[in-house]
Design a protein around this motif. Sequence first.
Motif, PDB file in Angstrom:
ATOM      1  N   ALA A 168      16.232   6.213  -0.011  1.00  0.00           N
ATOM      2  CA  ALA A 168      16.614   7.014  -1.168  1.00  0.00           C
ATOM      3  C   ALA A 168      16.067   6.433  -2.475  1.00  0.00           C
ATOM      4  O   ALA A 168      16.380   6.938  -3.558  1.00  0.00           O
ATOM      5  N   HIS A 169      15.253   5.410  -2.378  1.00  0.00           N
ATOM      6  CA  HIS A 169      14.708   4.761  -3.579  1.00  0.00           C
ATOM      7  C   HIS A 169      13.786   5.715  -4.330  1.00  0.00           C
ATOM      8  O   HIS A 169      13.092   6.546  -3.725  1.00  0.00           O
ATOM      9  N   ALA A 170      13.749   5.586  -5.651  1.00  0.00           N
ATOM     10  CA  ALA A 170      12.918   6.476  -6.470  1.00  0.00           C
ATOM     11  C   ALA A 170      11.427   6.235  -6.272  1.00  0.00           C
ATOM     12  O   ALA A 170      10.616   7.150  -6.449  1.00  0.00           O
ATOM     13  N   HIS A 171      11.051   5.017  -5.889  1.00  0.00           N
ATOM     14  CA  HIS A 171       9.640   4.651  -5.747  1.00  0.00           C
ATOM     15  C   HIS A 171       9.124   5.055  -4.361  1.00  0.00           C
ATOM     16  O   HIS A 171       9.681   4.651  -3.340  1.00  0.00           O
ATOM     17  N   VAL A 172       8.053   5.835  -4.321  1.00  0.00           N
ATOM     18  CA  VAL A 172       7.503   6.312  -3.048  1.00  0.00           C
ATOM     19  C   VAL A 172       7.110   5.160  -2.144  1.00  0.00           C
ATOM     20  O   VAL A 172       7.386   5.181  -0.927  1.00  0.00           O
ATOM     21  N   GLU A 173       6.453   4.141  -2.713  1.00  0.00           N
ATOM     22  CA  GLU A 173       6.000   3.027  -1.876  1.00  0.00           C
ATOM     23  C   GLU A 173       7.163   2.251  -1.271  1.00  0.00           C
ATOM     24  O   GLU A 173       7.044   1.692  -0.186  1.00  0.00           O
ATOM     25  N   VAL A 174       8.273   2.220  -1.975  1.00  0.00           N
ATOM     26  CA  VAL A 174       9.460   1.558  -1.420  1.00  0.00           C
ATOM     27  C   VAL A 174       9.991   2.356  -0.238  1.00  0.00           C
ATOM     28  O   VAL A 174      10.366   1.786   0.798  1.00  0.00           O
ATOM     29  N   ARG A 175      10.005   3.667  -0.353  1.00  0.00           N
ATOM     30  CA  ARG A 175      10.472   4.500   0.764  1.00  0.00           C
ATOM     31  C   ARG A 175       9.553   4.334   1.970  1.00  0.00           C
ATOM     32  O   ARG A 175      10.014   4.254   3.119  1.00  0.00           O
ATOM     33  N   ARG A 176       8.254   4.276   1.725  1.00  0.00           N
ATOM     34  CA  ARG A 176       7.311   4.076   2.833  1.00  0.00           C
ATOM     35  C   ARG A 176       7.483   2.691   3.458  1.00  0.00           C
ATOM     36  O   ARG A 176       7.409   2.537   4.682  1.00  0.00           O
ATOM     37  N   ALA A 177       7.723   1.699   2.629  1.00  0.00           N
ATOM     38  CA  ALA A 177       7.952   0.347   3.148  1.00  0.00           C
ATOM     39  C   ALA A 177       9.236   0.290   3.965  1.00  0.00           C
ATOM     40  O   ALA A 177       9.301  -0.401   4.996  1.00  0.00           O
ATOM     41  N   THR A 178      10.252   1.014   3.527  1.00  0.00           N
ATOM     42  CA  THR A 178      11.510   1.058   4.278  1.00  0.00           C
ATOM     43  C   THR A 178      11.293   1.660   5.658  1.00  0.00           C
ATOM     44  O   THR A 178      11.870   1.195   6.659  1.00  0.00           O
ATOM     45  N   ILE A 179      10.462   2.686   5.730  1.00  0.00           N
ATOM     46  CA  ILE A 179      10.120   3.272   7.025  1.00  0.00           C
ATOM     47  C   ILE A 179       9.453   2.229   7.914  1.00  0.00           C
ATOM     48  O   ILE A 179       9.761   2.113   9.112  1.00  0.00           O
ATOM     49  N   ASP A 180       8.554   1.447   7.333  1.00  0.00           N
ATOM     50  CA  ASP A 180       7.875   0.377   8.073  1.00  0.00           C
ATOM     51  C   ASP A 180       8.898  -0.617   8.620  1.00  0.00           C
ATOM     52  O   ASP A 180       8.835  -1.031   9.783  1.00  0.00           O
ATOM     53  N   VAL A 181       9.850  -0.997   7.778  1.00  0.00           N
ATOM     54  CA  VAL A 181      10.884  -1.946   8.209  1.00  0.00           C
ATOM     55  C   VAL A 181      11.694  -1.383   9.370  1.00  0.00           C
ATOM     56  O   VAL A 181      11.885  -2.051  10.400  1.00  0.00           O
ATOM     57  N   LEU A 182      12.171  -0.160   9.217  1.00  0.00           N
ATOM     58  CA  LEU A 182      13.002   0.444  10.263  1.00  0.00           C
ATOM     59  C   LEU A 182      12.241   0.571  11.581  1.00  0.00           C
ATOM     60  O   LEU A 182      12.805   0.373  12.665  1.00  0.00           O
ATOM     61  N   ALA A 183      10.947   0.874  11.493  1.00  0.00           N
ATOM     62  CA  ALA A 183      10.134   0.970  12.710  1.00  0.00           C
ATOM     63  C   ALA A 183      10.006  -0.387  13.386  1.00  0.00           C
ATOM     64  O   ALA A 183      10.062  -0.495  14.615  1.00  0.00           O
ATOM     65  N   ARG A 184       9.828  -1.428  12.586  1.00  0.00           N
ATOM     66  CA  ARG A 184       9.683  -2.778  13.156  1.00  0.00           C
ATOM     67  C   ARG A 184      10.985  -3.293  13.758  1.00  0.00           C
ATOM     68  O   ARG A 184      10.970  -4.153  14.641  1.00  0.00           O
ATOM     69  N   MET A 185      12.120  -2.809  13.266  1.00  0.00           N
ATOM     70  CA  MET A 185      13.402  -3.285  13.794  1.00  0.00           C
ATOM     71  C   MET A 185      13.603  -2.865  15.243  1.00  0.00           C
ATOM     72  O   MET A 185      14.351  -3.503  15.987  1.00  0.00           O
ATOM     73  N   ARG A 186      12.975  -1.785  15.654  1.00  0.00           N
ATOM     74  CA  ARG A 186      12.979  -1.358  17.053  1.00  0.00           C
ATOM     75  C   ARG A 186      14.397  -1.289  17.643  1.00  0.00           C
ATOM     76  O   ARG A 186      14.679  -1.863  18.695  1.00  0.00           O
TER      77      ARG A 186
END
Length: 211
Positions: A168-186
């Motif tokens: 829900a972060h305002a910064h697009v790159e932060v949202r994309r990075a969060t997706i990366d994190v969640l994917a890596r958490m597996r």
Amino acid sequence: SGDPAMHVRIAAVEAIAMINGNGAADLLLPYVEHDAADLAAAALRALGRIADRRAGAALTGALRSPDPVRRLAAVTGLRMWGTHDGIEALAWTAAADAEDSVAVAAVEALGSIAARARDVESTNSDDGAHAVSALISLTADPRRRERAVTALSRLSDARVTDVAAGLAHAHVEVRRATIDVLARMRHPNASAALRAALDDREAAVREAAIT
């Protein structure tokens, strides 16, 4: 330093922290400004073990020292200290310190605080969530993004909800990075959290979630 006497003084400072009795802060604080950087650094690291508000103030103050040795020692102390103010100071250091080794250590300290608080129900639980939030914000900085993403992805499933707040972060790159994190958490809960990103207003974020 190769001075045997200095080694003894450093060992004494470290012993004060291990004992952590009444008056420990009074004994350690005078060494924070000592001319010998090694001794000052030992005192700063030791203060991270001391439950005294003055210790926290000394550690956060040392982050603005012109000496990177002292700043790095302060980061180490704050890694053990935790607290809301300490986390804010570490986040500032991670983003602003000109010495890469100090900035990287600050990112890793935030990761350690977040990970440490995940396993126990204590007053530190909010500190853990705050550390996660600080790491998420750091992903907006291209210099620190990968380190922050790596630290976040190492957290347990107990932190998925905190991590997912980055969607829900305002910064697009932060949202994309969060997706990366969640994917890596597996983890199934992390995968479920990714569904929220499928409705993001930015196509780049939706594409990252689909991928």
